[in-house]
Write a protein that holds these residues in place. Sequence first.
Motif, PDB file in Angstrom:
ATOM      1  N   ILE A 289       0.956  -1.044   0.052  1.00 44.85           N
ATOM      2  CA  ILE A 289       0.007   0.234   0.036  1.00 44.85           C
ATOM      3  C   ILE A 289       0.936   1.428  -0.079  1.00 44.85           C
ATOM      4  O   ILE A 289       1.570   1.444   1.042  1.00 44.85           O
ATOM      5  N   ILE A 290       0.878   2.166  -1.013  1.00 44.56           N
ATOM      6  CA  ILE A 290       1.514   3.125  -1.093  1.00 44.56           C
ATOM      7  C   ILE A 290       0.440   4.390  -1.005  1.00 44.56           C
ATOM      8  O   ILE A 290      -0.312   4.483  -1.706  1.00 44.56           O
ATOM      9  N   TRP A 291       0.525   5.277  -0.146  1.00 44.78           N
ATOM     10  CA  TRP A 291      -0.230   6.287   0.219  1.00 44.78           C
ATOM     11  C   TRP A 291       0.474   7.807   0.320  1.00 44.78           C
ATOM     12  O   TRP A 291       1.317   8.068   1.186  1.00 44.78           O
ATOM     13  N   GLY A 292      -0.099   8.746  -0.479  1.00 43.37           N
ATOM     14  CA  GLY A 292       0.086   9.834  -0.516  1.00 43.37           C
ATOM     15  C   GLY A 292      -0.556  10.743   0.645  1.00 43.37           C
ATOM     16  O   GLY A 292      -1.796  10.829   0.693  1.00 43.37           O
ATOM     17  N   SER A 320       5.276  13.852   0.863  1.00 41.24           N
ATOM     18  CA  SER A 320       5.132  14.992   0.081  1.00 41.24           C
ATOM     19  C   SER A 320       4.131  14.788  -1.012  1.00 41.24           C
ATOM     20  O   SER A 320       3.824  15.776  -1.844  1.00 41.24           O
ATOM     21  N   ALA A 321       3.397  13.917  -1.170  1.00 34.19           N
ATOM     22  CA  ALA A 321       2.382  13.483  -2.289  1.00 34.19           C
ATOM     23  C   ALA A 321       1.013  13.631  -1.609  1.00 34.19           C
ATOM     24  O   ALA A 321       0.667  13.365  -0.577  1.00 34.19           O
ATOM     25  N   THR A 322      -0.003  14.024  -2.745  1.00 36.03           N
ATOM     26  CA  THR A 322      -1.302  14.108  -2.613  1.00 36.03           C
ATOM     27  C   THR A 322      -1.988  12.777  -2.911  1.00 36.03           C
ATOM     28  O   THR A 322      -1.399  11.696  -2.978  1.00 36.03           O
ATOM     29  N   HIS A 323      -3.114  12.896  -3.258  1.00 37.50           N
ATOM     30  CA  HIS A 323      -3.976  11.791  -3.831  1.00 37.50           C
ATOM     31  C   HIS A 323      -3.466  11.082  -5.138  1.00 37.50           C
ATOM     32  O   HIS A 323      -3.432  10.066  -5.007  1.00 37.50           O
ATOM     33  N   GLN A 327       2.023  10.213  -9.770  1.00 38.34           N
ATOM     34  CA  GLN A 327       2.046  11.189 -10.596  1.00 38.34           C
ATOM     35  C   GLN A 327       3.311  12.177  -9.844  1.00 38.34           C
ATOM     36  O   GLN A 327       3.814  12.969 -10.491  1.00 38.34           O
ATOM     37  N   ASP A 328       2.627  12.442  -8.608  1.00 37.64           N
ATOM     38  CA  ASP A 328       3.402  13.566  -7.767  1.00 37.64           C
ATOM     39  C   ASP A 328       4.459  12.827  -7.504  1.00 37.64           C
ATOM     40  O   ASP A 328       5.779  13.938  -7.745  1.00 37.64           O
ATOM     41  N   GLU A 329       5.021  11.725  -7.015  1.00 34.32           N
ATOM     42  CA  GLU A 329       6.352  11.459  -6.676  1.00 34.32           C
ATOM     43  C   GLU A 329       6.686  10.252  -7.410  1.00 34.32           C
ATOM     44  O   GLU A 329       6.896   8.839  -6.915  1.00 34.32           O
ATOM     45  N   PRO A 330       6.699  10.014  -8.635  1.00 41.15           N
ATOM     46  CA  PRO A 330       6.898   8.758  -9.529  1.00 41.15           C
ATOM     47  C   PRO A 330       8.216   7.966  -9.117  1.00 41.15           C
ATOM     48  O   PRO A 330       8.253   6.852  -9.144  1.00 41.15           O
TER      49      PRO A 330
END
Length: 346
Positions: A289-292, A320-323, A327-330
């Motif tokens: 599970i990867i969660w922004g 640092s990532a959003t929903h 795409q935010d932190e590839p």
Amino acid sequence: MLKIMEIIGLIILRLLSTVIALVVLAGLLYRRWRNGKDYFAVKPRPTPPSLISDEKWGTHKYMHLKKQGIRLHYVEKGNSNNPLILCLHGFPECWFSWRHQLENLSDKYWVVAVDMRGYADSDKPSAKSAYDITLLVEDIKEFILALGKSDQDKCVVMAHDWGGAIAWQLVMKYPELFHSHISCNGPHPVAFMKVMRKSWKQALMSWYMVFFQTPYIPELSISVNDLEMFNKSFRGEHNKEAFPDDVMEVYKYYFSQKGALTPPINYYRNIDFGRGTENIPVVTVPTLIIWGSKDAYLSKEMAILAGAECETSVVKYIDSATHWVQQDEPQQVNRFIREYLASKSL
């Protein structure tokens, strides 16, 4: 008594969705009065942006699913003899949401990003009932088998948002098809309901799910001012670097086409808000599970609660990532994926 409570709950839901829709409509009409008649206009986009056909993302293909009676568009990259990573996008997205994974992970894996039914270049049935989650799950099962994968050649399903909701159902119903499951800010049904029942904050974050139960007005609210909602949703106040203008034009191209808005919203119109969580099985497929953490729509608590519904799980937060985490932190997301799959000998 239970049936009566379900009916009362449904009535309350309809009343609440109507109130929200009327408030939204009043705001739209006011802004139309302030901004002029072009406020409701969407710029014609007859030609696909060049970014869509960039070869670095992979090859565009179509798959006709005979049992489901639907044609799905997908983009693939990598050697088909390598392990398959199947990517399922969310709302309001398309295959393009996985561009960074298509480009980066295809050296070792066969990466396939599919447009879900009703999205982008996949078929768009007109009936609301065509977007029931049971059909969406069967679409992907048949799609996997049509790609040549089976319980002798298991694959990885990687999903985000609505794709995540579908993937949780897939790994619960058809665990034999999957080697691993990667969920990127994708709501597990039990975790979602647990947070919703105790958190007013999450209820307010999920207001749009209730709003989307109404006809016409949700589509209108998304389309106004040349689909400005996409800029607000993806970029927020500080996220322009991850979503530059050419990337935004890809999403606006797909959703500016005739009839493109209603099918994705119909996913929400088929949500069974009265469904219980008592008979939902534990996930036996190993899950990452990867969660922004800056998700404006889903509480970060859902990640831990979702992990608790799995026999084997790893939870990775990206503060640092959003929903839109992948795409935010590839780079960070891709590193987590590689490390996890390597640990599972894939």
